[in-house]
Design an enzyme around this catalytic site. Sequence first.
Site, PDB file in Angstrom:
ATOM      1  N   HIS A   1     -10.532  19.961  -2.893  1.00  0.00           N
ATOM      2  CA  HIS A   1     -10.551  21.429  -2.760  1.00  0.00           C
ATOM      3  C   HIS A   1      -9.192  21.955  -2.311  1.00  0.00           C
ATOM      4  O   HIS A   1      -8.899  22.011  -1.118  1.00  0.00           O
ATOM      5  CB  HIS A   1     -11.639  21.818  -1.753  1.00  0.00           C
ATOM      6  CG  HIS A   1     -11.890  23.287  -1.670  1.00  0.00           C
ATOM      7  ND1 HIS A   1     -13.097  23.811  -1.268  1.00  0.00           N
ATOM      8  CD2 HIS A   1     -11.113  24.358  -1.947  1.00  0.00           C
ATOM      9  CE1 HIS A   1     -13.042  25.139  -1.292  1.00  0.00           C
ATOM     10  NE2 HIS A   1     -11.834  25.491  -1.698  1.00  0.00           N
TER      11      HIS A   1
ATOM     12  N   LEU B   1      -3.537  25.739  -5.659  1.00  0.00           N
ATOM     13  CA  LEU B   1      -2.119  25.502  -5.958  1.00  0.00           C
ATOM     14  C   LEU B   1      -1.432  26.761  -6.490  1.00  0.00           C
ATOM     15  O   LEU B   1      -0.218  26.751  -6.705  1.00  0.00           O
ATOM     16  CB  LEU B   1      -1.949  24.334  -6.931  1.00  0.00           C
ATOM     17  CG  LEU B   1      -2.453  22.972  -6.418  1.00  0.00           C
ATOM     18  CD1 LEU B   1      -2.124  21.871  -7.406  1.00  0.00           C
ATOM     19  CD2 LEU B   1      -1.894  22.642  -5.033  1.00  0.00           C
ATOM     20  N   ARG B   2      -2.204  27.833  -6.705  1.00  0.00           N
ATOM     21  CA  ARG B   2      -1.665  29.184  -7.001  1.00  0.00           C
ATOM     22  C   ARG B   2      -0.958  29.311  -8.324  1.00  0.00           C
ATOM     23  O   ARG B   2      -0.444  30.377  -8.631  1.00  0.00           O
ATOM     24  CB  ARG B   2      -0.722  29.659  -5.882  1.00  0.00           C
ATOM     25  CG  ARG B   2      -1.284  29.582  -4.477  1.00  0.00           C
ATOM     26  CD  ARG B   2      -2.510  30.412  -4.300  1.00  0.00           C
ATOM     27  NE  ARG B   2      -2.894  30.518  -2.882  1.00  0.00           N
ATOM     28  CZ  ARG B   2      -4.116  30.815  -2.483  1.00  0.00           C
ATOM     29  NH1 ARG B   2      -5.087  31.031  -3.358  1.00  0.00           N
ATOM     30  NH2 ARG B   2      -4.392  30.922  -1.189  1.00  0.00           N
TER      31      ARG B   2
ATOM     32  N   HIS C   1     -19.087  27.626  -3.361  1.00  0.00           N
ATOM     33  CA  HIS C   1     -18.601  28.403  -2.214  1.00  0.00           C
ATOM     34  C   HIS C   1     -19.757  29.338  -1.861  1.00  0.00           C
ATOM     35  O   HIS C   1     -20.054  30.263  -2.608  1.00  0.00           O
ATOM     36  CB  HIS C   1     -17.346  29.178  -2.622  1.00  0.00           C
ATOM     37  CG  HIS C   1     -16.915  30.232  -1.651  1.00  0.00           C
ATOM     38  ND1 HIS C   1     -15.684  30.210  -1.027  1.00  0.00           N
ATOM     39  CD2 HIS C   1     -17.530  31.354  -1.198  1.00  0.00           C
ATOM     40  CE1 HIS C   1     -15.566  31.273  -0.236  1.00  0.00           C
ATOM     41  NE2 HIS C   1     -16.677  31.985  -0.321  1.00  0.00           N
TER      42      HIS C   1
ATOM     43  N   ASP D   1      -9.246  22.720   1.551  1.00  0.00           N
ATOM     44  CA  ASP D   1      -9.217  24.139   1.165  1.00  0.00           C
ATOM     45  C   ASP D   1      -7.806  24.699   1.411  1.00  0.00           C
ATOM     46  O   ASP D   1      -7.630  25.832   1.863  1.00  0.00           O
ATOM     47  CB  ASP D   1     -10.276  24.943   1.929  1.00  0.00           C
ATOM     48  CG  ASP D   1     -10.490  26.345   1.336  1.00  0.00           C
ATOM     49  OD1 ASP D   1      -9.875  26.659   0.293  1.00  0.00           O
ATOM     50  OD2 ASP D   1     -11.257  27.125   1.934  1.00  0.00           O
TER      51      ASP D   1
END
Length: 429
Positions: free
Chosen positions: A60, A63-64, A179, A306
């Site tokens: 989880h 990495l944008r 989530h 996360d």
Amino acid sequence: MLLLKGARLVDPQLGLDSIANLLIDGERIAAVGTDVTAPQGAQVRDMSGKVIMPGFIDVHVHLREPGQEYKETIATGSRAAVKGGFVGVAPMANTNPVCDTGSRVTFLLEREQEEAVCRIHPIGACTKGLKGETLAEIGDMVAAGAVAFSDDGRGVQDDGVMRRVMDYVKMFDKCVMSHCQREDLVGSGVVNEGVVSTRLGMAGWPAAGEEIQISRDIALSNLTRCKLHIQHITTAAGVELVQRAKAAGIPVTCEVTPHHLFLCEDDIGVDYDTNLKMNPPLRTAKDTKALQEALIRGDIDCVATDHAPHAAHEKALEFELAPFGTTGLESAVALLMDRLVNSGRMGYDRLVQVLSVNPRKVLGLEPLRLEAGAIADLSIVDPNAKLIVGEGGFESKSANSAFLGWELSGAPSDVYVGGVARMIDGKLV
Ligand SMILES: [Zn+2]
């Protein structure tokens, strides 16, 4: 060829825990044993004092890339992963554009080849644009290499949609990672609803907003028999729900983050440190204790970070306005070493379970073992190394760590990915 000499080798899958040598030939392990010596011309590294384990995976991370490369990229995020002792990461789909088609998965795997120093296991979105309305192109993404599916960042609000997601994902024998957040209960909550939200005068994010959706997803997993993985579980009651479901034979697993294990709502003070603003929020001290115990006992399957990088100017806002999330890749293993392993509360065998064996099962990846013929993806720790979180900067583009300044004993020291050294003695190669 490379001989790693004299380390402690730990692999609970093989019942292995002893000082021995490990020979790497190309991308694979060639031999393991006390009598294994270096063939002529082989390189030898003295690894005494270190512990070699099957490679750690973080199921989880964010990495944008694409869309928010000012926070993180595949290149910097994978470097942060290796620095933190991981051989692979699973990036969530909440990029811009969202990873909801086969071509977006292909893009990530191409970037892996071009830029990454660890393995990238893409997670596809459950619904188009993470809107929770229509299914994403799940089959197309499986064909392209997506390993699991999640709308992480949001919970899928509509029960019927989540049921169809599970029906579909089940057809490919993949896992839905959930989530859990009921938006009608959570609203604009920013900290755990309770004493601390009242004291700080901030909107509360109630535990029930998470637990109700955990219950729903367990019921839907029971109905569809689709594999379900509860992401970033935060409460004792949530763990109990998962535990009961497992006992009933429902295919459910769960993960916990280092921040929910080692921080609680009481750590948020009147300095309103926005690095402690996360989603789901830090819960009570009682929950933290229960999560640690459940992890040690085996009721929580994985530790996942996360990892949620944000630029400094974003986290410099007021608490209510700052984005949720803390980075985690570069501190997770050291935190587990310091708080649980070196303190004697958890063995290395359990560390391997929660960072390698179980995460790989969740993602449906082949197990890694410390035996001849296996891929040489290795995570190596030095139990005596000292680490101050953030000292000397991060490999990540972002520095929004909830653990800045923590002094930890025990840290990742070396990482091999496919037989290639990616970190040696704490320094990236
Ligand atoms: Zn999430």
